[in-house]
Design a protein around this motif. Structure first.
Motif, PDB file in Angstrom:
ATOM      1  N   MET A  12       0.823  -1.215   0.000  1.00 48.94           N
ATOM      2  CA  MET A  12       0.000   0.000   0.000  1.00 48.94           C
ATOM      3  C   MET A  12       0.862   1.273   0.000  1.00 48.94           C
ATOM      4  O   MET A  12       0.529   2.261  -0.629  1.00 48.94           O
ATOM      5  CB  MET A  12      -0.897  -0.032   1.247  1.00 48.94           C
ATOM      6  CG  MET A  12      -1.657   1.259   1.488  1.00 48.94           C
ATOM      7  SD  MET A  12      -3.423   0.941   1.690  1.00 48.94           S
ATOM      8  CE  MET A  12      -3.907   2.178   2.857  1.00 48.94           C
ATOM      9  N   ARG A  46       1.673   3.312  -3.122  1.00 50.23           N
ATOM     10  CA  ARG A  46       0.491   3.927  -3.728  1.00 50.23           C
ATOM     11  C   ARG A  46      -0.009   5.113  -2.920  1.00 50.23           C
ATOM     12  O   ARG A  46      -0.521   6.079  -3.475  1.00 50.23           O
ATOM     13  CB  ARG A  46      -0.595   2.868  -3.913  1.00 50.23           C
ATOM     14  CG  ARG A  46      -0.233   1.939  -5.095  1.00 50.23           C
ATOM     15  CD  ARG A  46      -1.322   0.969  -5.374  1.00 50.23           C
ATOM     16  NE  ARG A  46      -1.564   0.155  -4.202  1.00 50.23           N
ATOM     17  CZ  ARG A  46      -2.692  -0.528  -4.006  1.00 50.23           C
ATOM     18  NH1 ARG A  46      -3.661  -0.467  -4.884  1.00 50.23           N
ATOM     19  NH2 ARG A  46      -2.836  -1.261  -2.936  1.00 50.23           N
ATOM     20  N   ILE A  47       0.159   5.032  -1.603  1.00 49.59           N
ATOM     21  CA  ILE A  47      -0.218   6.185  -0.771  1.00 49.59           C
ATOM     22  C   ILE A  47       0.680   7.373  -1.100  1.00 49.59           C
ATOM     23  O   ILE A  47       0.218   8.506  -1.235  1.00 49.59           O
ATOM     24  CB  ILE A  47      -0.104   5.845   0.738  1.00 49.59           C
ATOM     25  CG1 ILE A  47      -1.165   4.823   1.148  1.00 49.59           C
ATOM     26  CG2 ILE A  47      -0.237   7.111   1.586  1.00 49.59           C
ATOM     27  CD1 ILE A  47      -2.558   5.374   1.268  1.00 49.59           C
ATOM     28  N   ILE A  48       1.969   7.092  -1.257  1.00 49.66           N
ATOM     29  CA  ILE A  48       2.907   8.169  -1.613  1.00 49.66           C
ATOM     30  C   ILE A  48       2.489   8.802  -2.934  1.00 49.66           C
ATOM     31  O   ILE A  48       2.417  10.027  -3.060  1.00 49.66           O
ATOM     32  CB  ILE A  48       4.368   7.632  -1.693  1.00 49.66           C
ATOM     33  CG1 ILE A  48       4.836   7.223  -0.287  1.00 49.66           C
ATOM     34  CG2 ILE A  48       5.300   8.664  -2.301  1.00 49.66           C
ATOM     35  CD1 ILE A  48       6.142   6.445  -0.260  1.00 49.66           C
ATOM     36  N   GLU A  49       2.162   7.958  -3.909  1.00 50.34           N
ATOM     37  CA  GLU A  49       1.743   8.503  -5.208  1.00 50.34           C
ATOM     38  C   GLU A  49       0.436   9.285  -5.076  1.00 50.34           C
ATOM     39  O   GLU A  49       0.273  10.353  -5.670  1.00 50.34           O
ATOM     40  CB  GLU A  49       1.592   7.401  -6.271  1.00 50.34           C
ATOM     41  CG  GLU A  49       1.398   8.008  -7.662  1.00 50.34           C
ATOM     42  CD  GLU A  49       1.030   7.013  -8.758  1.00 50.34           C
ATOM     43  OE1 GLU A  49       1.163   5.797  -8.556  1.00 50.34           O
ATOM     44  OE2 GLU A  49       0.604   7.483  -9.838  1.00 50.34           O
ATOM     45  N   ALA A  50      -0.495   8.760  -4.267  1.00 47.17           N
ATOM     46  CA  ALA A  50      -1.797   9.414  -4.113  1.00 47.17           C
ATOM     47  C   ALA A  50      -1.655  10.805  -3.486  1.00 47.17           C
ATOM     48  O   ALA A  50      -2.237  11.783  -3.964  1.00 47.17           O
ATOM     49  CB  ALA A  50      -2.725   8.546  -3.269  1.00 47.17           C
ATOM     50  N   VAL A  51      -0.844  10.893  -2.429  1.00 48.82           N
ATOM     51  CA  VAL A  51      -0.637  12.183  -1.756  1.00 48.82           C
ATOM     52  C   VAL A  51       0.024  13.163  -2.717  1.00 48.82           C
ATOM     53  O   VAL A  51      -0.350  14.335  -2.821  1.00 48.82           O
ATOM     54  CB  VAL A  51       0.220  12.004  -0.474  1.00 48.82           C
ATOM     55  CG1 VAL A  51       0.624  13.350   0.106  1.00 48.82           C
ATOM     56  CG2 VAL A  51      -0.539  11.182   0.562  1.00 48.82           C
ATOM     57  N   ASP A  52       0.986  12.647  -3.457  1.00 49.81           N
ATOM     58  CA  ASP A  52       1.714  13.474  -4.402  1.00 49.81           C
ATOM     59  C   ASP A  52       0.794  13.999  -5.511  1.00 49.81           C
ATOM     60  O   ASP A  52       0.823  15.192  -5.851  1.00 49.81           O
ATOM     61  CB  ASP A  52       2.826  12.610  -5.010  1.00 49.81           C
ATOM     62  CG  ASP A  52       4.003  13.443  -5.400  1.00 49.81           C
ATOM     63  OD1 ASP A  52       4.619  14.019  -4.488  1.00 49.81           O
ATOM     64  OD2 ASP A  52       4.284  13.530  -6.604  1.00 49.81           O
ATOM     65  N   LEU A  53      -0.044  13.131  -6.033  1.00 51.65           N
ATOM     66  CA  LEU A  53      -0.970  13.540  -7.101  1.00 51.65           C
ATOM     67  C   LEU A  53      -1.981  14.561  -6.575  1.00 51.65           C
ATOM     68  O   LEU A  53      -2.299  15.531  -7.248  1.00 51.65           O
ATOM     69  CB  LEU A  53      -1.709  12.318  -7.654  1.00 51.65           C
ATOM     70  CG  LEU A  53      -0.938  11.453  -8.651  1.00 51.65           C
ATOM     71  CD1 LEU A  53      -1.683  10.149  -8.906  1.00 51.65           C
ATOM     72  CD2 LEU A  53      -0.724  12.195  -9.974  1.00 51.65           C
ATOM     73  N   PHE A  54      -2.472  14.313  -5.368  1.00 50.29           N
ATOM     74  CA  PHE A  54      -3.432  15.251  -4.775  1.00 50.29           C
ATOM     75  C   PHE A  54      -2.808  16.642  -4.680  1.00 50.29           C
ATOM     76  O   PHE A  54      -3.424  17.640  -5.048  1.00 50.29           O
ATOM     77  CB  PHE A  54      -3.870  14.759  -3.385  1.00 50.29           C
ATOM     78  CG  PHE A  54      -4.939  15.609  -2.752  1.00 50.29           C
ATOM     79  CD1 PHE A  54      -6.279  15.366  -3.014  1.00 50.29           C
ATOM     80  CD2 PHE A  54      -4.615  16.664  -1.909  1.00 50.29           C
ATOM     81  CE1 PHE A  54      -7.281  16.157  -2.449  1.00 50.29           C
ATOM     82  CE2 PHE A  54      -5.606  17.462  -1.332  1.00 50.29           C
ATOM     83  CZ  PHE A  54      -6.948  17.190  -1.607  1.00 50.29           C
ATOM     84  N   GLN A  55      -1.570  16.706  -4.205  1.00 47.56           N
ATOM     85  CA  GLN A  55      -0.896  17.997  -4.068  1.00 47.56           C
ATOM     86  C   GLN A  55      -0.661  18.655  -5.422  1.00 47.56           C
ATOM     87  O   GLN A  55      -0.832  19.859  -5.573  1.00 47.56           O
ATOM     88  CB  GLN A  55       0.441  17.819  -3.338  1.00 47.56           C
ATOM     89  CG  GLN A  55       0.250  17.491  -1.859  1.00 47.56           C
ATOM     90  CD  GLN A  55       1.568  17.254  -1.141  1.00 47.56           C
ATOM     91  OE1 GLN A  55       2.509  16.715  -1.717  1.00 47.56           O
ATOM     92  NE2 GLN A  55       1.634  17.641   0.120  1.00 47.56           N
ATOM     93  N   GLU A  56      -0.294  17.840  -6.417  1.00 46.02           N
ATOM     94  CA  GLU A  56      -0.049  18.425  -7.745  1.00 46.02           C
ATOM     95  C   GLU A  56      -1.319  19.014  -8.346  1.00 46.02           C
ATOM     96  O   GLU A  56      -1.318  20.102  -8.900  1.00 46.02           O
ATOM     97  CB  GLU A  56       0.530  17.378  -8.704  1.00 46.02           C
ATOM     98  CG  GLU A  56       1.936  16.999  -8.316  1.00 46.02           C
ATOM     99  CD  GLU A  56       2.745  16.510  -9.508  1.00 46.02           C
ATOM    100  OE1 GLU A  56       2.426  16.815 -10.655  1.00 46.02           O
ATOM    101  OE2 GLU A  56       3.722  15.784  -9.252  1.00 46.02           O
TER     102      GLU A  56
END
Lengths: 147, 147
Positions: free
Chosen positions: B1, B4-14
């Motif tokens: 997990m 994917r959490i790292i990617e999700a947080v990153d995408l949200f911020q972008e």
């Protein structure tokens, strides 16, 4: 579609505002006594852009240039960022120092650890997958020209 | 997990950073010459909370109290917000005036119209539906206690 767009924008804003508050309130990390959320956010943006002017930074953080100047000053004093000399002397670019990269890395880890813990029991793997698919697409749309 | 959490947080911020920038750059509305994005954001938060103290506003916007004081002063001068007198004299609550509600309503409309136009050809109805399901759930999780 309209009603749903309104709800989507509204939900995005709520998760942004209250999610940030929740993390700051819940996570008691020495890092966050030393650096304000806005300073960490500025480091994050500089890291994303690698090199960035202060006026672009102001635009991306939706604040006035005066507010950005004071943030930059503090980050320079703490040696988290440095000014890159370019051939065009009128243009000053900012980039992270090694110390800045380290602070950001620690802060990112605290953030994702907490969010991971918060979501792990309550969100299905499949939902995370859907979130990623939608947000990868949103990112592409934002980057495209037109409209 | 974790990955994917790292990617999700990153995408949200972008999407948060670059989405805001894109809207501001793309939409040429007289409203936005008059009110800064941070002022509109402050109105939005006051509206969500109905009545709010300046210290809670500072927390929710992740800025220092001094920055919030200057924003509040400007919004008071423009008659977009007012101070509500409470029985506890030490506590000052802020709320929107009718003019403030109107500015926010207009700004929300401009924002959702633009986002609606931007997404309409590129995002399936089903994806909007999934976005709503995920974000309704995220909002609930954020509001819950614990962790």
């Amino acid at each position: 579609m309209d009603e749903r767009i309104i709800e989507a924008v509204d939900l995005f804003q709520e998760v942004m505002f209250y999610g940030t508050e929740r993390v700051i309130r819940a996570v008691d990390n020495p890092l966050w006594n030393e650096y304000s959320p806005e300073q960490i956010q500025t480091l994050k943006l500089i890291s994303k852009e690698e090199k960035i002017t202060s006026s672009r930074l102001a635009l991306l953080q939706s604040v006035h240039k005066s507010a950005i100047s004071s943030r930059i000053k503090k980050l320079l004093q703490k040696d988290l960022i440095r000014i890159v000399q370019t051939e065009d002397r009128r243009e000053k670019l900012l980039e992270l120092t090694e110390a800045g990269k380290e602070v950001l890395e620690q802060s990112d880890k605290v953030l994702t650890d907490y969010i991971g813990k918060l979501l792990s029991d309550q969100v299905e793997d499949e939902e995370i997958e859907q979130f990623l698919i939608i947000f990868r697409k949103l990112k592409e749309i934002i980057k495209m020209d037109g409209v």
